[in-house]
Scaffold this motif. Structure first.
Motif, PDB file in Angstrom:
ATOM      1  N   THR A 261      15.695  -6.020  17.047  1.00  0.00           N
ATOM      2  CA  THR A 261      15.418  -7.294  16.380  1.00  0.00           C
ATOM      3  C   THR A 261      15.967  -7.303  14.963  1.00  0.00           C
ATOM      4  OG1 THR A 261      13.410  -7.621  17.694  1.00  0.00           O
ATOM      5  CG2 THR A 261      13.583  -8.845  15.623  1.00  0.00           C
ATOM      6  N   ALA A 262      15.765  -6.202  14.227  1.00  0.00           N
ATOM      7  CA  ALA A 262      16.282  -6.126  12.861  1.00  0.00           C
ATOM      8  C   ALA A 262      17.800  -6.198  12.837  1.00  0.00           C
ATOM      9  CB  ALA A 262      15.792  -4.841  12.193  1.00  0.00           C
ATOM     10  N   ALA A 263      18.441  -5.556  13.815  1.00  0.00           N
ATOM     11  CA  ALA A 263      19.901  -5.580  13.882  1.00  0.00           C
ATOM     12  C   ALA A 263      20.411  -6.972  14.236  1.00  0.00           C
ATOM     13  CB  ALA A 263      20.385  -4.559  14.910  1.00  0.00           C
ATOM     14  N   ASP A 264      19.707  -7.649  15.140  1.00  0.00           N
ATOM     15  CA  ASP A 264      20.149  -8.974  15.595  1.00  0.00           C
ATOM     16  C   ASP A 264      19.934 -10.048  14.535  1.00  0.00           C
ATOM     17  OD1 ASP A 264      20.917  -7.930  18.018  1.00  0.00           O
ATOM     18  OD2 ASP A 264      19.102  -8.560  19.079  1.00  0.00           O
ATOM     19  N   THR A 265      18.825  -9.949  13.799  1.00  0.00           N
ATOM     20  CA  THR A 265      18.447 -11.009  12.860  1.00  0.00           C
ATOM     21  C   THR A 265      18.870 -10.736  11.423  1.00  0.00           C
ATOM     22  OG1 THR A 265      16.274 -10.033  12.394  1.00  0.00           O
ATOM     23  CG2 THR A 265      16.441 -11.546  14.289  1.00  0.00           C
ATOM     24  N   GLY A 266      19.101  -9.459  11.100  1.00  0.00           N
ATOM     25  CA  GLY A 266      19.392  -9.110   9.725  1.00  0.00           C
ATOM     26  C   GLY A 266      18.164  -9.082   8.841  1.00  0.00           C
ATOM     27  N   THR A 267      16.983  -9.251   9.435  1.00  0.00           N
ATOM     28  CA  THR A 267      15.723  -9.222   8.680  1.00  0.00           C
ATOM     29  C   THR A 267      15.152  -7.810   8.694  1.00  0.00           C
ATOM     30  OG1 THR A 267      15.242 -11.511   9.310  1.00  0.00           O
ATOM     31  CG2 THR A 267      13.399 -10.172   8.502  1.00  0.00           C
ATOM     32  N   PRO A 268      14.948  -7.181   7.536  1.00  0.00           N
ATOM     33  CA  PRO A 268      14.436  -5.808   7.521  1.00  0.00           C
ATOM     34  C   PRO A 268      13.050  -5.703   8.148  1.00  0.00           C
ATOM     35  CG  PRO A 268      15.330  -6.421   5.369  1.00  0.00           C
ATOM     36  CD  PRO A 268      15.259  -7.687   6.186  1.00  0.00           C
ATOM     37  N   HIS A 269      12.809  -4.621   8.856  1.00  0.00           N
ATOM     38  CA  HIS A 269      11.488  -4.354   9.409  1.00  0.00           C
ATOM     39  C   HIS A 269      10.592  -3.802   8.296  1.00  0.00           C
ATOM     40  CE1 HIS A 269       8.344  -2.320  11.773  1.00  0.00           C
ATOM     41  NE2 HIS A 269       8.598  -3.265  12.668  1.00  0.00           N
ATOM     42  N   PRO A 270       9.275  -4.072   8.340  1.00  0.00           N
ATOM     43  CA  PRO A 270       8.383  -3.513   7.311  1.00  0.00           C
ATOM     44  C   PRO A 270       8.436  -1.994   7.200  1.00  0.00           C
ATOM     45  CG  PRO A 270       7.262  -5.238   8.543  1.00  0.00           C
ATOM     46  CD  PRO A 270       8.568  -5.001   9.241  1.00  0.00           C
ATOM     47  N   CYS A 271       8.736  -1.309   8.303  1.00  0.00           N
ATOM     48  CA  CYS A 271       8.838   0.158   8.280  1.00  0.00           C
ATOM     49  C   CYS A 271      10.310   0.571   8.250  1.00  0.00           C
ATOM     50  CB  CYS A 271       8.146   0.763   9.493  1.00  0.00           C
ATOM     51  SG  CYS A 271       6.362   0.578   9.486  1.00  0.00           S
ATOM     52  N   ASP A 272      11.050   0.028   7.312  1.00  0.00           N
ATOM     53  CA  ASP A 272      12.463   0.397   7.205  1.00  0.00           C
ATOM     54  C   ASP A 272      12.634   1.593   6.287  1.00  0.00           C
ATOM     55  OD1 ASP A 272      12.038  -0.688   4.690  1.00  0.00           O
ATOM     56  OD2 ASP A 272      13.609  -2.217   4.860  1.00  0.00           O
ATOM     57  N   ALA A 273      13.870   1.971   6.034  1.00  0.00           N
ATOM     58  CA  ALA A 273      14.132   3.150   5.212  1.00  0.00           C
ATOM     59  C   ALA A 273      13.617   2.973   3.793  1.00  0.00           C
ATOM     60  CB  ALA A 273      15.632   3.457   5.200  1.00  0.00           C
ATOM     61  N   ALA A 274      13.650   1.739   3.272  1.00  0.00           N
ATOM     62  CA  ALA A 274      13.164   1.499   1.919  1.00  0.00           C
ATOM     63  C   ALA A 274      11.659   1.768   1.829  1.00  0.00           C
ATOM     64  CB  ALA A 274      13.477   0.068   1.491  1.00  0.00           C
ATOM     65  N   PHE A 275      10.898   1.332   2.843  1.00  0.00           N
ATOM     66  CA  PHE A 275       9.466   1.638   2.865  1.00  0.00           C
ATOM     67  C   PHE A 275       9.245   3.144   2.960  1.00  0.00           C
ATOM     68  CE2 PHE A 275       5.611   2.514   5.365  1.00  0.00           C
ATOM     69  CZ  PHE A 275       4.645   1.969   4.519  1.00  0.00           C
ATOM     70  N   ALA A 276      10.016   3.803   3.824  1.00  0.00           N
ATOM     71  CA  ALA A 276       9.875   5.251   3.983  1.00  0.00           C
ATOM     72  C   ALA A 276      10.231   5.988   2.702  1.00  0.00           C
ATOM     73  CB  ALA A 276      10.742   5.741   5.136  1.00  0.00           C
ATOM     74  N   LEU A 277      11.162   5.448   1.923  1.00  0.00           N
ATOM     75  CA  LEU A 277      11.479   6.051   0.624  1.00  0.00           C
ATOM     76  C   LEU A 277      10.282   5.958  -0.306  1.00  0.00           C
ATOM     77  CD1 LEU A 277      13.320   7.261  -1.541  1.00  0.00           C
ATOM     78  CD2 LEU A 277      14.192   4.949  -1.962  1.00  0.00           C
ATOM     79  N   ARG A 278       9.595   4.817  -0.312  1.00  0.00           N
ATOM     80  CA  ARG A 278       8.409   4.688  -1.167  1.00  0.00           C
ATOM     81  C   ARG A 278       7.348   5.701  -0.765  1.00  0.00           C
ATOM     82  NH1 ARG A 278       6.426   5.311  -5.328  1.00  0.00           N
ATOM     83  NH2 ARG A 278       4.437   4.328  -5.846  1.00  0.00           N
ATOM     84  N   VAL A 279       7.173   5.901   0.537  1.00  0.00           N
ATOM     85  CA  VAL A 279       6.241   6.926   1.015  1.00  0.00           C
ATOM     86  C   VAL A 279       6.667   8.299   0.498  1.00  0.00           C
ATOM     87  CG1 VAL A 279       5.415   8.142   3.071  1.00  0.00           C
ATOM     88  CG2 VAL A 279       5.500   5.637   3.043  1.00  0.00           C
ATOM     89  N   THR A 280       7.968   8.585   0.546  1.00  0.00           N
ATOM     90  CA  THR A 280       8.487   9.868   0.058  1.00  0.00           C
ATOM     91  C   THR A 280       8.209  10.032  -1.425  1.00  0.00           C
ATOM     92  OG1 THR A 280      10.236   9.818   1.735  1.00  0.00           O
ATOM     93  CG2 THR A 280      10.573  11.285  -0.140  1.00  0.00           C
ATOM     94  N   GLU A 281       8.350   8.966  -2.194  1.00  0.00           N
ATOM     95  CA  GLU A 281       8.080   9.040  -3.632  1.00  0.00           C
ATOM     96  C   GLU A 281       6.622   9.380  -3.909  1.00  0.00           C
ATOM     97  OE1 GLU A 281      11.420   5.757  -5.138  1.00  0.00           O
ATOM     98  OE2 GLU A 281       9.363   5.139  -4.711  1.00  0.00           O
ATOM     99  N   ILE A 282       5.713   8.803  -3.131  1.00  0.00           N
ATOM    100  CA  ILE A 282       4.283   9.101  -3.303  1.00  0.00           C
ATOM    101  C   ILE A 282       3.994  10.547  -2.929  1.00  0.00           C
ATOM    102  CG2 ILE A 282       1.961   8.529  -2.487  1.00  0.00           C
ATOM    103  CD1 ILE A 282       3.044   5.635  -2.068  1.00  0.00           C
ATOM    104  N   LEU A 283       4.579  11.023  -1.838  1.00  0.00           N
ATOM    105  CA  LEU A 283       4.388  12.415  -1.431  1.00  0.00           C
ATOM    106  C   LEU A 283       4.906  13.371  -2.504  1.00  0.00           C
ATOM    107  CD1 LEU A 283       5.523  12.178   2.303  1.00  0.00           C
ATOM    108  CD2 LEU A 283       3.181  12.200   1.439  1.00  0.00           C
ATOM    109  N   ALA A 284       6.058  13.059  -3.070  1.00  0.00           N
ATOM    110  CA  ALA A 284       6.623  13.916  -4.121  1.00  0.00           C
ATOM    111  C   ALA A 284       5.740  13.917  -5.358  1.00  0.00           C
ATOM    112  CB  ALA A 284       8.030  13.446  -4.468  1.00  0.00           C
ATOM    113  N   GLU A 285       5.183  12.760  -5.705  1.00  0.00           N
ATOM    114  CA  GLU A 285       4.282  12.685  -6.851  1.00  0.00           C
ATOM    115  C   GLU A 285       3.040  13.544  -6.618  1.00  0.00           C
ATOM    116  OE1 GLU A 285       1.758   9.311  -9.403  1.00  0.00           O
ATOM    117  OE2 GLU A 285       3.113   8.696  -7.784  1.00  0.00           O
TER     118      GLU A 285
END
Length: 295
Positions: A261-285
């Motif tokens: 769906t994300a590939a077809d519509t161009g609309t990012p999914h809530p659990c995309d790489a950007a969200f996962a990066l934010r999770v990584t930032e919190i884990l690193a903190e």
């Protein structure tokens, strides 16, 4: 969508391969692994091609599903994105913020879709509950306990070097955060972090909504004490994350649908790489706070 699988370990065998092969809307196009003999064995099981060259697999598909340690995933994910391939990734996105940011930048520059498989977010009952609580708002506090028994049982994941190095914070921490962040909002900071028995850690987060959350994370809980709970308290009362009835294979099937769906519509999914990066930032903190406390 032709999807190639990168990885041949327990998670690839028990979740990714069955989900991809049983999905009517995607074509399971092949397997690559760091151990060629394991790739051939898994590929033969599902009647697909085993690739000796990862770049050859990437060149022949529309998307890659990655079931590899985070330090391996980050490099290959960025490489696949730069080649124009969509990404179905696992958590954590990367072992460092810099490596995670490189994946996000590659995704953004190439204009490809990305979905990161936070299991709970793709299981029907928990997903519906998360959406409902996010819409309700008014939350005062939250308590998340993600207690695994990976290192106290004969789990096939116990031999994982990265889990032994990074522990519960990086393995089950992403699951807890994937539930808390969409409900309570962005975490402004990790206000406290403390070590418990073995790899157990305790965190306190301050959220932009004004709510606070506490997390207890472990991979070394006694088997009888293992399990995951999330409890919210707020203006509407008290509620708990429901138990999922869907398997990881079911959840991965939904994740593959989300990628399409994300590939077809161009609309990012809530659990995309950007969200996962934010999770990584919190884990690193949190990891930095734990190291400072141990110094």
């Amino acid at each position: 969508m032709r999807i190639g699988l990168l990885g041949t370990g327990p998670w690839a065998r028990t979740a990714h391969a069955p989900a991809l092969s049983g999905h009517d809307g995607v074509e399971f196009a092949g397997v690559w692994g760091r151990r060629p003999e394991a790739a051939r064995e898994l590929a033969d099981q599902y009647g697909v091609r085993a690739y000796d060259d990862v770049d050859e697999l990437i060149a022949g598909v529309d998307a890659v599903a990655v079931a590899l340690p985070p330090e391996v995933q980050a490099d290959l994910a960025a490489r696949a994105a730069r080649a124009g391939r969509h990404l179905l990734l696992d958590k954590p996105l990367a072992p460092t913020v810099a490596e995670g940011r490189a994946v996000v930048e590659a995704v953004r520059e190439a204009g490809v879709a990305s979905v990161v498989f936070f299991t709970t977010r793709f299981q029907r009952e928990p997903r519906a509950w998360i959406d409902e609580q996010a819409a309700a708002g008014g939350w005062f506090t939250a308590r998340a306990q993600w207690m695994g028994a990976v290192f106290t049982t004969d789990s096939p994941f116990a031999a994982s070097p990265w889990r032994r190095e990074k522990g519960a914070l990086w393995d089950v921490g992403p699951h807890a955060l994937s539930v808390l962040l969409p409900v309570l909002g962005e975490a402004r900071r990790v206000t406290a972090a403390a070590r418990g028995p073995r790899d157990t850690v305790h965190l306190v987060l301050d959220h932009e909504s004004g709510a606070s959350s506490t997390l207890t994370l472990s991979l070394t809980a006694p088997p009888a004490a293992a399990g995951a709970t999330v409890e919210l308290r707020g203006t509407t009362g008290v509620t708990q994350l429901p138990t999922a009835t869907e398997s990881p294979v079911d959840a991965l099937t939904h994740a593959a649908d989300a990628l399409r769906t994300a590939a077809d519509t161009g609309t990012p999914h809530p659990c995309d790489a950007a969200f996962a990066l934010r999770v990584t930032e919190i884990l690193a903190e949190a990891e930095n706070l734990l190291e400072e406390a141990s110094a």
